[in-house]
Every structure is written in C-alpha cells, then in structure tokens.
Design an enzyme around this catalytic site. Structure first.
Site, PDB file in Angstrom:
ATOM      1  N   SER A  13       0.831  -1.213   0.000  1.00  0.00           N
ATOM      2  CA  SER A  13       0.000   0.000   0.000  1.00  0.00           C
ATOM      3  C   SER A  13       0.861   1.256   0.000  1.00  0.00           C
ATOM      4  O   SER A  13       1.972   1.258   0.513  1.00  0.00           O
ATOM      5  CB  SER A  13      -0.889   0.022   1.239  1.00  0.00           C
TER       6      SER A  13
HETATM    7  N1  SAH Z   1      -0.568  -4.325   4.047  1.00  0.00           N
HETATM    8  C1  SAH Z   1      -0.057  -5.037   2.907  1.00  0.00           C
HETATM    9  C2  SAH Z   1      -1.092  -5.041   1.823  1.00  0.00           C
HETATM   10  C3  SAH Z   1      -0.882  -6.118   0.852  1.00  0.00           C
HETATM   11  S1  SAH Z   1      -2.198  -6.234  -0.349  1.00  0.00           S
HETATM   12  C4  SAH Z   1       1.203  -4.341   2.421  1.00  0.00           C
HETATM   13  O1  SAH Z   1       1.244  -3.117   2.505  1.00  0.00           O
HETATM   14  O2  SAH Z   1       2.107  -5.009   1.928  1.00  0.00           O
HETATM   15  C5  SAH Z   1      -3.421  -7.154   0.528  1.00  0.00           C
HETATM   16  C6  SAH Z   1      -2.989  -8.499   1.033  1.00  0.00           C
HETATM   17  O3  SAH Z   1      -4.159  -9.142   1.542  1.00  0.00           O
HETATM   18  C7  SAH Z   1      -2.435  -9.421  -0.041  1.00  0.00           C
HETATM   19  O4  SAH Z   1      -1.197  -9.913   0.371  1.00  0.00           O
HETATM   20  C8  SAH Z   1      -3.474 -10.543  -0.137  1.00  0.00           C
HETATM   21  O5  SAH Z   1      -2.927 -11.804  -0.453  1.00  0.00           O
HETATM   22  C9  SAH Z   1      -4.054 -10.514   1.262  1.00  0.00           C
HETATM   23  N2  SAH Z   1      -5.391 -11.118   1.383  1.00  0.00           N
HETATM   24  C10 SAH Z   1      -6.452 -10.997   0.540  1.00  0.00           C
HETATM   25  N3  SAH Z   1      -7.498 -11.708   0.999  1.00  0.00           N
HETATM   26  C11 SAH Z   1      -7.089 -12.284   2.184  1.00  0.00           C
HETATM   27  C12 SAH Z   1      -7.708 -13.150   3.129  1.00  0.00           C
HETATM   28  N4  SAH Z   1      -8.972 -13.578   2.991  1.00  0.00           N
HETATM   29  N5  SAH Z   1      -6.984 -13.541   4.193  1.00  0.00           N
HETATM   30  C13 SAH Z   1      -5.701 -13.126   4.366  1.00  0.00           C
HETATM   31  N6  SAH Z   1      -5.066 -12.326   3.501  1.00  0.00           N
HETATM   32  C14 SAH Z   1      -5.747 -11.898   2.413  1.00  0.00           C
END
Ligand code: SAH
Length: 226
Positions: free
Chosen positions: A75
């Site tokens: 993000s």
């Molecule tokens: N805060 C993270 C955001 C990554 S994008 C950063 O800044 O790096 C969102 C993340 O949520 C992804 O890695 C995706 O795989 C994860 N995600 C999506 N659905 C999910 C779920 N049901 N349970 C756990 N993780 C999930």
C-alpha cells in the site's frame, strides 16, 4: 526477491540508507494531514525499501502503491499512515490485521501496539514477510497462513481489526471477534464497486458504520494458496 542472506545484509545497513528520502516522505504525509507524531516517527525510522524487490526498492518512498508479486501490492505510504492513525485512535491492546502482504504495515503496527496478530492467505508472501519481520526484530507479533475472513478465533476478542484488502461485504466472523466498543477498519466496496475506507464500531450487538474516504485496494479473497 532478496535471499535471506542479502536481506540480513540490508537490514544491518538500516539507517545508513534512505534517511533523507524517508524524512521527505514523512514531510509530504504531514502536509497531506497525517498528524500523529508516533506514526510520523515510525514511518521516518522503518526501512520501507526492504519490503520490495531490490529492482523496485529505489521507488519505496514515492507516494504510490507498488507490486509485491502474486498480483498483490504494498500500500502507498499515505494509506499506511492513515490506517495506523485510525488504529491508534482506539488505544488498542489487541489488534488483528488481515492481509500481511509484504509485512510493511505489520511492522509499523508492531512498533506501536502492545500485541498484534496478522493473517495472510498466500504462502509465499506470508513466508517472506515472516523472514523480514524476524530480521527487523518485530515483537509481540503472531503471524499465520490462513483465510483471514475467518479471523483468529483463539486470540479473539480484538480491540481493532484492520483489513488491508477490500471486502464487498463485512465479514461476519470478523465482526463477531470484535471486543465491545471494538473497531473494524476496512476498505469496503459499494454497489457500484467504488471502495471506501470504512470504520465499523461494535456496541453490544449493534454495528455502527461510518464511511471515511475513497480508497483503492486489492480484493479480499477466499481460501489459502500454499
Ligand atoms: N498491508 C499489505 C497489503 C498487501 S495487499 C502491504 O502493505 O504489503 C493485501 C494483502 O491481503 C495481499 O497480500 C493478499 O494476499 C491478502 N489477502 C487478501 N485476501 C485475504 C484473506 N482472505 N486472508 C488473508 N489475507 C488476504
């Protein structure tokens, strides 16, 4: 991807690299309305560039989201700062994050809240984040590979639950794992697919919903990828 050896090498160099670019990033965030000094200090200190592939690391302090593989994104700094401010406003003891991703938001939170649980559904991301967070000395942190839509039953209730992926409906399992007065912070899609950062507060069996600003996140998905 960094090898564990290379990552360890980079971590030892922390503070030597990028301090000026980090300070400038935080100045921009302050100009955009980020006020909490704890958030600003933590973002100014922590090495965001270590959460990206080396080829992208030079862009780490731009105000943009960046790819971390598997179709997912780190993000943008502004959203990390904003969500961290929203979490801290609750003065929480126990926080659950759904969507560890790169682990950057996880690291920032782990420096600022007493105890943190974080769930990721993609094994490769989960493992890489775990390695980084270990090398960076993140404490009071519990990581799990699972579908975060089901929450973390054994550790519930939580004072704050933060989702870093966009749901189209509020996951009921997560609402059930909020403590009384607890808050869920999540991007939530409306009927037209527009995403809104949304704050939901539990009062007994009632859930009071407040729409904050428009945002863009990858979707919350079901199941685990091993
Ligand atoms: N805060 C993270 C955001 C990554 S994008 C950063 O800044 O790096 C969102 C993340 O949520 C992804 O890695 C995706 O795989 C994860 N995600 C999506 N659905 C999910 C779920 N049901 N349970 C756990 N993780 C999930």
């Amino acid at each position: 991807m960094h090898s564990p050896e290379r990552l360890a090498e980079l971590v030892r160099g922390v503070g030597m690299t990028s301090q000026r670019t980090r300070d400038r990033m935080v100045e921009r965030l302050a100009a955009q309305g980020i006020r909490d000094p704890r958030v600003k200090e933590t973002l100014a200190r922590e090495p965001r560039h270590l959460f990206l592939d080396e080829a992208l690391a030079h862009r780490a302090y731009e105000d943009t989201s960046l790819p971390i593989g598997h179709g997912q994104t780190l993000s943008q700094p502004w959203i990390v700062a904003r969500m961290t401010e929203l979490v801290l406003q609750e003065a929480p003891e126990r926080v659950l994050e759904v969507g560890t991703g790169s682990g950057y938001q996880t690291l920032i939170l782990s420096r600022l809240v007493p105890e943190l649980w974080s769930i990721e559904r993609i094994n490769a991301l989960h493992r890489r984040a775990a390695e980084r967070l270990r090398l960076l000395g993140a404490r009071n942190l519990h990581l799990r590979l699972a579908d975060g839509g089901h929450g973390w039953e054994e550790a519930a209730p939580f004072d704050v639950i933060l989702l870093t992926a966009c749901a189209s409906e509020l996951p009921t399992a997560l609402l059930a794992q909020l403590a009384g007065g607890g808050v869920l912070i999540t991007p939530l899609a409306d009927a037209r697919g527009r995403q809104w950062l949304t704050r939901v507060q539990r009062q007994g069996d009632q859930f009071e919903r407040r729409r904050l600003e428009p945002v863009r996140f990858v979707p919350l998905l079901e199941g685990v990828i091993r």
